[in-house]
Design a protein around this motif. Structure first.
Motif, PDB file in Angstrom:
ATOM      1  N   TRP A 159      92.856  12.460  70.958  1.00 13.20           N
ATOM      2  CA  TRP A 159      91.857  12.271  69.909  1.00 13.20           C
ATOM      3  C   TRP A 159      91.598  10.778  69.774  1.00 13.20           C
ATOM      4  CZ3 TRP A 159      89.018  16.118  68.242  1.00 13.20           C
ATOM      5  CH2 TRP A 159      89.505  17.408  68.409  1.00 13.20           C
ATOM      6  N   ARG A 160      90.326  10.391  69.845  1.00 15.33           N
ATOM      7  CA  ARG A 160      89.940   8.976  69.830  1.00 15.33           C
ATOM      8  C   ARG A 160      89.097   8.664  68.593  1.00 15.33           C
ATOM      9  NH1 ARG A 160      92.997   7.209  74.214  1.00 15.33           N
ATOM     10  NH2 ARG A 160      92.796   8.772  75.839  1.00 15.33           N
ATOM     11  N   GLY A 161      89.374   7.512  68.011  1.00 17.20           N
ATOM     12  CA  GLY A 161      88.563   7.021  66.903  1.00 17.20           C
ATOM     13  C   GLY A 161      87.244   6.470  67.412  1.00 17.20           C
ATOM     14  N   HIS A 162      86.210   6.612  66.602  1.00 17.31           N
ATOM     15  CA  HIS A 162      84.867   6.162  66.977  1.00 17.31           C
ATOM     16  C   HIS A 162      84.175   5.505  65.797  1.00 17.31           C
ATOM     17  CE1 HIS A 162      85.563   8.902  70.285  1.00 17.31           C
ATOM     18  NE2 HIS A 162      84.431   8.510  70.853  1.00 17.31           N
ATOM     19  N   GLU A 163      83.349   4.515  66.102  1.00 20.52           N
ATOM     20  CA  GLU A 163      82.397   4.006  65.126  1.00 20.52           C
ATOM     21  C   GLU A 163      81.245   5.000  65.091  1.00 20.52           C
ATOM     22  OE1 GLU A 163      81.159  -0.014  65.843  1.00 20.52           O
ATOM     23  OE2 GLU A 163      83.235  -0.745  65.914  1.00 20.52           O
ATOM     24  N   ARG A 164      80.703   5.187  63.900  1.00 24.58           N
ATOM     25  CA  ARG A 164      79.557   6.083  63.741  1.00 24.58           C
ATOM     26  C   ARG A 164      78.305   5.232  63.511  1.00 24.58           C
ATOM     27  NH1 ARG A 164      82.726   7.441  59.899  1.00 24.58           N
ATOM     28  NH2 ARG A 164      81.045   7.333  58.377  1.00 24.58           N
ATOM     29  N   TRP A 165      77.322   5.408  64.368  1.00 23.76           N
ATOM     30  CA  TRP A 165      76.057   4.692  64.275  1.00 23.76           C
ATOM     31  C   TRP A 165      74.958   5.725  64.089  1.00 23.76           C
ATOM     32  CZ3 TRP A 165      75.465  -0.646  64.652  1.00 23.76           C
ATOM     33  CH2 TRP A 165      76.636  -1.357  64.936  1.00 23.76           C
ATOM     34  N   ALA A 166      73.945   5.418  63.297  1.00 28.51           N
ATOM     35  CA  ALA A 166      72.871   6.381  63.046  1.00 28.51           C
ATOM     36  C   ALA A 166      71.540   5.666  62.851  1.00 28.51           C
ATOM     37  CB  ALA A 166      73.192   7.222  61.813  1.00 28.51           C
ATOM     38  N   VAL A 167      70.476   6.416  63.133  1.00 25.58           N
ATOM     39  CA  VAL A 167      69.113   5.963  62.878  1.00 25.58           C
ATOM     40  C   VAL A 167      68.330   7.168  62.373  1.00 25.58           C
ATOM     41  CG1 VAL A 167      68.302   6.392  65.258  1.00 25.58           C
ATOM     42  CG2 VAL A 167      67.159   4.651  63.840  1.00 25.58           C
ATOM     43  N   THR A 168      67.418   6.925  61.436  1.00 22.67           N
ATOM     44  CA  THR A 168      66.558   7.988  60.929  1.00 22.67           C
ATOM     45  C   THR A 168      65.137   7.753  61.434  1.00 22.67           C
ATOM     46  OG1 THR A 168      66.080   6.797  58.883  1.00 22.67           O
ATOM     47  CG2 THR A 168      67.961   8.334  58.852  1.00 22.67           C
ATOM     48  N   ASN A 169      64.322   8.795  61.329  1.00 21.33           N
ATOM     49  CA  ASN A 169      62.950   8.668  61.825  1.00 21.33           C
ATOM     50  C   ASN A 169      62.173   7.593  61.063  1.00 21.33           C
ATOM     51  OD1 ASN A 169      62.439  10.120  59.441  1.00 21.33           O
ATOM     52  ND2 ASN A 169      61.770  11.962  60.509  1.00 21.33           N
ATOM     53  N   ASP A 170      62.411   7.448  59.761  1.00 21.45           N
ATOM     54  CA  ASP A 170      61.696   6.402  59.023  1.00 21.45           C
ATOM     55  C   ASP A 170      62.197   5.008  59.406  1.00 21.45           C
ATOM     56  OD1 ASP A 170      64.000   7.350  57.658  1.00 21.45           O
ATOM     57  OD2 ASP A 170      63.350   6.415  55.795  1.00 21.45           O
TER      58      ASP A 170
END
Length: 186
Positions: A159-170
Motif C-alpha cells: 500500500w503506497r501513499g499518494h498526493e491527491r491532485w484534482a481539477v474541475t471543469n470550471d
C-alpha cells in the motif's frame, strides 16, 4: 492563435495490442512498478475489458498527429455519475517520447474530452510524492494539491501513499453547455 497540436487522442482498441505492448516493454525503466500496464497479449485483452467508452472507465491513447504512433496512455477510471460527476486519471508516457511535452498536450485533450464530451465535473490524479515529473505535469494543467493519503493504492506489492491532485471543469474553463443527464436538478 496557439501552437498547433502535435498529438491526437483516441480510444484504445484491440488493434493497438502489438504497438502498445512494444511501448510498455520499452518503457519499464521509465515508470517501473508505479504504473503497472499490461505486458502480455492476455493481460492486454483483460485491460481492454475494463473500458466501456466513458460509462465507468475510458481507455485513451495519445498519438503523434502525423504518424499515429502511440506516445502515451491515459485511463479515465472509476467514473461516478449522479451528484459526484467525477473520475480518476491514470497515465503514462512511453519511451522514447517522454519529456517532449506530448503528455502535456495529450492530457489537455483528455481534460477537454472528460469535461466537454463525458460532461464530468472533476478529475483526480493520485501521485506518489517522489514522482516529480507527474506532479509538474498536473501543475502545468491547473490541478490543485488536495492533500496526502497514506496507504491509498496497492502498487508493487504494498500500500503506497499518494498526493491527491484534482481539477474541475470550471477551473479548466471547460464547462459543458449542459450537465450530464444523471446530475440531479437540485
Amino acid at each position: 492563435m496557439g501552437r498547433p497540436q502535435r498529438v491526437t487522442l483516441r480510444r484504445i482498441t484491440s488493434l493497438d495490442q502489438d504497438e502498445f505492448l512494444e511501448r510498455v516493454h520499452a518503457s519499464t525503466d521509465l515508470f517501473g512498478p508505479r504504473m503497472p500496464l499490461p505486458a502480455t497479449p492476455e493481460a492486454f485483452q483483460a485491460f481492454l475489458g475494463r473500458f466501456d467508452e466513458g460509462q465507468s472507465a475510458d481507455g485513451l491513447l495519445i498519438c503523434l498527429r502525423d504518424t499515429d504512433v502511440i506516445v502515451g496512455n491515459v485511463n479515465i477510471n472509476s467514473i461516478i455519475r449522479g451528484r459526484f460527476q467525477s473520475a480518476s486519471l491514470g497515465y503514462a508516457a512511453f519511451e522514447p517520447y517522454a519529456g517532449r511535452g506530448y503528455m502535456s498536450e495529450g492530457l489537455g485533450l483528455v481534460l477537454r474530452h472528460a469535461f466537454e464530451e463525458l460532461r464530468l465535473h472533476r478529475l483526480e490524479a493520485q501521485i506518489q510524492p517522489d514522482n516529480q515529473a507527474s506532479i509538474k505535469l498536473v501543475q502545468r494543467l491547473g490541478f490543485r494539491n488536495e492533500g496526502y493519503s497514506p496507504d491509498l493504492l496497492f502498487i508493487d506489492g504494498a500500500w503506497r501513499g499518494h498526493e491527491r491532485w484534482a481539477v474541475t471543469n470550471d477551473m479548466a474553463g471547460l464547462v459543458p453547455d449542459a450537465p450530464h443527464p444523471t446530475l440531479p436538478a437540485h
